[in-house]
Design a protein around this motif. Sequence first.
Motif, mmCIF file in Angstrom:
data_model
loop_
_atom_site.group_PDB
_atom_site.id
_atom_site.type_symbol
_atom_site.label_atom_id
_atom_site.label_comp_id
_atom_site.label_asym_id
_atom_site.label_seq_id
_atom_site.Cartn_x
_atom_site.Cartn_y
_atom_site.Cartn_z
ATOM 1 N N ILE A 27 68.218 52.341 26.506
ATOM 2 C CA ILE A 27 69.238 52.988 25.755
ATOM 3 C C ILE A 27 69.705 53.270 26.104
ATOM 4 O O ILE A 27 70.365 54.166 27.455
ATOM 5 C CB ILE A 27 68.175 54.178 25.175
ATOM 6 N N LYS A 28 70.816 53.230 25.519
ATOM 7 C CA LYS A 28 72.676 53.075 26.418
ATOM 8 C C LYS A 28 73.019 53.708 25.174
ATOM 9 O O LYS A 28 73.017 53.783 24.231
ATOM 10 C CB LYS A 28 73.039 51.418 26.030
ATOM 11 N N ALA A 29 73.906 54.731 26.540
ATOM 12 C CA ALA A 29 74.448 55.897 25.419
ATOM 13 C C ALA A 29 75.569 55.444 26.062
ATOM 14 O O ALA A 29 76.222 54.844 26.871
ATOM 15 C CB ALA A 29 73.942 56.868 26.326
ATOM 16 N N ARG A 69 58.752 57.114 29.600
ATOM 17 C CA ARG A 69 59.268 56.041 30.872
ATOM 18 C C ARG A 69 60.392 56.258 30.086
ATOM 19 O O ARG A 69 61.203 54.866 30.993
ATOM 20 C CB ARG A 69 58.082 54.776 30.693
ATOM 21 N N LEU A 70 60.795 55.116 28.730
ATOM 22 C CA LEU A 70 61.991 54.558 28.367
ATOM 23 C C LEU A 70 63.544 55.320 28.545
ATOM 24 O O LEU A 70 64.058 55.254 28.897
ATOM 25 C CB LEU A 70 61.687 54.287 26.678
ATOM 26 N N LEU A 71 62.945 56.474 28.290
ATOM 27 C CA LEU A 71 63.601 57.809 28.510
ATOM 28 C C LEU A 71 64.012 58.316 30.054
ATOM 29 O O LEU A 71 65.421 58.236 30.408
ATOM 30 C CB LEU A 71 63.697 59.068 27.935
ATOM 31 N N LEU A 72 63.298 58.349 30.367
ATOM 32 C CA LEU A 72 63.318 58.395 32.610
ATOM 33 C C LEU A 72 64.296 57.126 32.928
ATOM 34 O O LEU A 72 64.682 57.184 33.540
ATOM 35 C CB LEU A 72 62.268 58.376 33.217
ATOM 36 N N GLY A 131 68.188 60.114 33.929
ATOM 37 C CA GLY A 131 67.278 59.483 32.966
ATOM 38 C C GLY A 131 68.068 59.922 31.465
ATOM 39 O O GLY A 131 68.371 61.420 31.844
ATOM 40 N N LEU A 132 67.593 59.812 30.043
ATOM 41 C CA LEU A 132 68.560 60.362 29.123
ATOM 42 C C LEU A 132 67.642 61.471 28.479
ATOM 43 O O LEU A 132 66.297 61.303 28.668
ATOM 44 C CB LEU A 132 68.581 59.193 28.245
ATOM 45 N N GLY A 133 68.485 62.331 28.114
ATOM 46 C CA GLY A 133 67.834 64.150 28.583
ATOM 47 C C GLY A 133 67.345 64.674 29.180
ATOM 48 O O GLY A 133 66.372 65.301 28.690
ATOM 49 N N ASN A 134 67.368 64.878 30.068
ATOM 50 C CA ASN A 134 66.532 65.064 31.437
ATOM 51 C C ASN A 134 67.468 65.625 32.418
ATOM 52 O O ASN A 134 67.092 65.871 33.449
ATOM 53 C CB ASN A 134 66.160 63.628 32.200
ATOM 54 N N VAL A 146 67.058 65.315 20.314
ATOM 55 C CA VAL A 146 67.081 64.837 21.669
ATOM 56 C C VAL A 146 68.208 65.827 22.212
ATOM 57 O O VAL A 146 69.423 65.862 21.851
ATOM 58 C CB VAL A 146 67.285 64.093 22.697
ATOM 59 N N HIS A 147 67.893 67.321 23.138
ATOM 60 C CA HIS A 147 69.058 68.117 23.347
ATOM 61 C C HIS A 147 70.843 67.352 24.178
ATOM 62 O O HIS A 147 70.404 66.489 24.790
ATOM 63 C CB HIS A 147 68.756 69.104 24.513
ATOM 64 N N GLY A 148 71.535 67.632 23.369
ATOM 65 C CA GLY A 148 72.509 66.961 23.884
ATOM 66 C C GLY A 148 72.700 65.793 22.998
ATOM 67 O O GLY A 148 74.040 65.422 23.873
#
Length: 510
Positions: free
Chosen positions: A194-196, A234-237, A246-249, A466-468
Amino acid sequence: MHTDARNLENNSIIEGDICIVGAGAAGISMALEWMDTKYKVILLEGGGFEYDEKMQELYAGKTTGQKYFPLKSIRLHYFGGTTGHWAGFCSTFDQIDFKERDWVPHSGWPIKREDLDPFYARAQPILDLGPYEYDLKYWQQKDPDLKPLPLNEEIVWHKIWQFSPPTRFNAKYKDTIVNAGNIYLYTYANVTDIKANKDVSNIESVTVKNLEGKTHTVKAKYFIIACCSIQNARLLLSSNSQAPKGLGNDNDNVGRYFMEHVEIKGSELWIADPGSVKLYLLEFLTTRTRAELAISEKKQKEFKILNGTASFNPLQIARDMPSMMETWSENKDENDKMMSEYGSKKSPLVIPKGFQAFQLFTRIEQAPNPNSRVTLDTEKDALGMPRAALHWELTELEKRSIRKIHELIGQEVGRAAKGRVQLLEYLQNTKDETWPKFTSGGWHHMGTTRMSNDPKKGVVDANCKVHGINNLYMAGSSCYATAAAPNPTLTLVSLTLRLSDHLKERIKSS
Ligand SMILES: Cc1cc2nc3c(=O)[nH]c(=O)nc-3n(C[C@H](O)[C@H](O)[C@H](O)COP(=O)(O)OP(=O)(O)OC[C@H]3O[C@@H](n4cnc5c(N)ncnc54)[C@H](O)[C@@H]3O)c2cc1C
């Protein structure tokens, strides 16, 4: 519309308004809500329309801690997701499940049970359940043979379950989704990243891969990740190119608080002259309603225990039956066979005339525990994604709660119905904190992207965002802050419908 992503030209770019990742109970429920709207919906499914061993292999991963099912076969990786295996047990969460309880660390949701009520009602038909009625009186009026034992409901009450046929989302919704004008379903479209944007405030695209070596990019205004708890984490990390943890982490919460239901036999119940016990019994895949015995909010508070229920299984069938944890394998055919034969073998137990004997079987919430968690392994799958690793950890609170639930039910049934409850050996010694080998989960995955209004304490807010990150949402039981006693699917579909309404409002005003 359906496209097999293996047939697309390499490096294709797909664009839409909303992008849903994962076509299981949550993802398909979400897509159905957006059918016939003016929005272009991209639905990305990692697998195809049939079980495929190579796709399933992408789920394999290590487990540590309390013995757990093999990750490879615990979820199904194709259109319809794990509804291809589920058994259809459904009930609603109680009010207490959403409250902060001072005796349950990390408990409390930012929403109340009432917030889910309208969505529970809407979820019932999606799962082919009956009317939105979970009150014993309603079902008694329908069938006078459903006679409850005369229990004091201030201590032990009757909680109703309804049973889905069970709805297989693949069989039931495939044509509807494929024929929907504004839903663009891509199969063999595994999201691997997932690309931010630079400051990780917005998601710009997701990367899709398949085993044919093709890579595609999907762009949308909003992204909804609906791959179930282990794969969601797994996907966020592993999406860590812009956010190293990782995202949201940012607060190290992604993957933590993995919860299961502890599903375990706890005692044997002998009743002299019980009358009709139809209300409590289950004929697997035939019964549509039954009651389980639940502990009142007052007693949970008094004894500082978790929420859990007990169901009746005829002792002749249940006494020698191995637990799911002992029998579940990595092989789908063996698991299918086991599910179809569930509860069909009898033990040679002799029951004296005039008595009925049952095993009381508990399904109890696991307390949210930061050490019970999903992390990334160093080993990678065939698409180059780090595999998931699960550490499942139970605490003393679960065991003490199971013992107290059986004691309370024993006292109540003894008083009300000339019954006797005999605790199983593993519960008899109050100092013993070990778990017997038949300890099982219920194949219910919850937590890992838990809900909290405080970004320090959770991954998503009350709307599952997801926060942020402005446009990234998580769908499903990964958002649960606590696990409650009931099986998770009815509640996760309801929560997804609520998320869908929220997103419709947002997209309208954007
Ligand atoms: C044997 C068994 C019995 C069960 N019985 C019950 C029951 O009686 N009652 C109950 O409430 N629940 C039950 N469950 C649990 C129930 O199946 C799950 O709660 C439910 O399926 C979860 O829905 P979901 O959409 O979140 O996940 P899933 O149904 O697993 O769907 C996730 C989807 O995402 C796709 N996906 C995953 N990763 C990716 C990726 N990276 N890219 C693209 N797509 C991806 C998968 O292929 C899948 O289609 C049972 C489960 C099992 C295994």
